[in-house]
Design an enzyme around this catalytic site. Structure first.
Site, PDB file in Angstrom:
ATOM      1  N   CYS A 155       0.273  33.418 119.390  1.00 52.29           N
ATOM      2  CA  CYS A 155       1.579  33.714 119.925  1.00 52.29           C
ATOM      3  C   CYS A 155       2.291  34.834 119.149  1.00 52.29           C
ATOM      4  O   CYS A 155       2.698  35.595 119.822  1.00 52.29           O
ATOM      5  CB  CYS A 155       2.510  32.405 119.332  1.00 52.29           C
ATOM      6  N   TYR A 156       2.029  34.856 117.723  1.00 52.07           N
ATOM      7  CA  TYR A 156       2.722  36.179 117.056  1.00 52.07           C
ATOM      8  C   TYR A 156       2.019  37.385 117.588  1.00 52.07           C
ATOM      9  O   TYR A 156       2.705  38.282 117.825  1.00 52.07           O
ATOM     10  CB  TYR A 156       2.692  35.958 115.565  1.00 52.07           C
TER      11      TYR A 156
END
Length: 326
Positions: A155-156
């Site tokens: 996600c990051y």
């Protein structure tokens, strides 16, 4: 019509992906699976997630018979499982001829030497790893279409790389500095004291040692300083990134770099206007906002995504649709 099996369907990401695939006219769900020792086996998905009451599917244990049934019936398998679990399942299903979309980190690095340090295991399947493609959908579509082993990004890294990759040729050797805040769903569904209602508070974690740092650096081709933060909200990521651009770079150069997304329907780019997490929650979109100081050469870009959507489930769906040309 393509038939998709989802393993790890009881978690936030697996359940979200189930809802997304259920809504797709050209996809069907072969089955939802959890581990054989899961307390959720045998339960309807809607018992865990009442908002999915329209999905009449039950969570089945992933037995040997279930795996054989998946191979016989499914075109692809999605793994929303722990890294060490995906490591083996991905290799096995790949060897059976299925397309594999792995949401763990078990196949994101091409270098086997990275896994003991960042994931705590030796990678046992270098021949499968060599076939894996990093599923950053807006950047690697051709490769995603051509392989059956897709490592869906973290996600990051999705938020950070979507912001940074257009700038790669403009960067100096100075490390980009990424400060990112994620909602508590990023920590998973298991109960933890630090993510409980009474304890959760904005705080950095994994400082100078988070496994997403080398993932971002590898895909960008440049080292970065990455500091994740836990936010006291459910969903979403906001990454604020500071970079130094080469002398002589102009605002027009930056705008031209970001024009790479002009034909990318899920990425919105705005100059001098910055995104909010609420603008992207429950959507597959990434919103970017940037501002450049020509005098100092510093640029700040903010990237907002839903960590469970663009940061996981909806990007997996993008990869599935790219791979099967849907």
């Amino acid at each position: 019509m393509k038939n998709i099996a989802i393993i790890g369907a009881s978690g936030y990401t697996g359940a979200q992906l189930t809802a997304l695939i259920h809504a797709e006219a050209e996809l069907t769900i072969q089955g939802l699976y959890v581990s054989e020792n899961s307390l959720d086996k045998g339960k309807p998905l809607a018992d865990l997630y009442p908002s999915y009451s329209h999905i009449a599917l039950t969570l089945s244990p992933l037995s040997d018979d279930a795996k054989a049934k998946i191979v016989a019936e499914a075109d692809a398998v999605v793994l929303a499982t722990e890294h060490s679990v995906s490591l083996h399942l991905a290799a096995w299903f790949y060897s059976q001829g299925l397309a594999v979309f792995d949401l763990s980190g078990a196949y994101r690095f091409s270098d086997v030497a990275q896994y003991p340090k960042w994931y705590g295991f030796e990678h046992e399947y270098p021949e499968v790893l060599a076939k894996a493609v990093y599923g950053l959908a807006e950047w690697n579509a051709k490769e995603i279409a051509a392989t059956k082993m897709i490592a869906v990004p973290g996600c990051y890294p999705t938020a950070s790389l979507t912001a940074l990759k257009p700038l790669a040729s403009l960067l100096t050797s100075a490390y980009p500095v990424i400060n990112a805040v994620s909602g508590v769903t990023g920590a998973g569904r298991k109960a933890q004291l630090q993510t409980s209602f009474c304890e959760v508070s904005l705080t950095p974690y994994g400082v100078l040692g988070h496994r997403h740092q080398p993932e971002i650096a590898t895909q960008l081709g440049q080292e970065v300083i990455f500091t994740p933060h836990l936010g006291n909200f459910k969903r979403g990521i906001l990454a604020t990134i500071t970079v130094q651009l080469k002398p002589g770079t102009t605002t027009a150069d930056v705008a031209a770099a970001y024009s790479v997304y002009d034909q990318a329907p899920l990425v919105t780019v705005k100059h001098n206007h910055f995104p909010k997490v609420d603008d992207v929650v429950l959507t597959p979109n990434c919103h970017l906002g940037w501002k450049f100081d020509e005098n100092s050469g510093y640029l700040v870009v903010a990237s907002a995504i839903d960590n469970l959507m663009k940061g996981a489930a909806s990007q997996a769906l993008q990869c599935i649709k790219i791979h099967f040309n849907l």
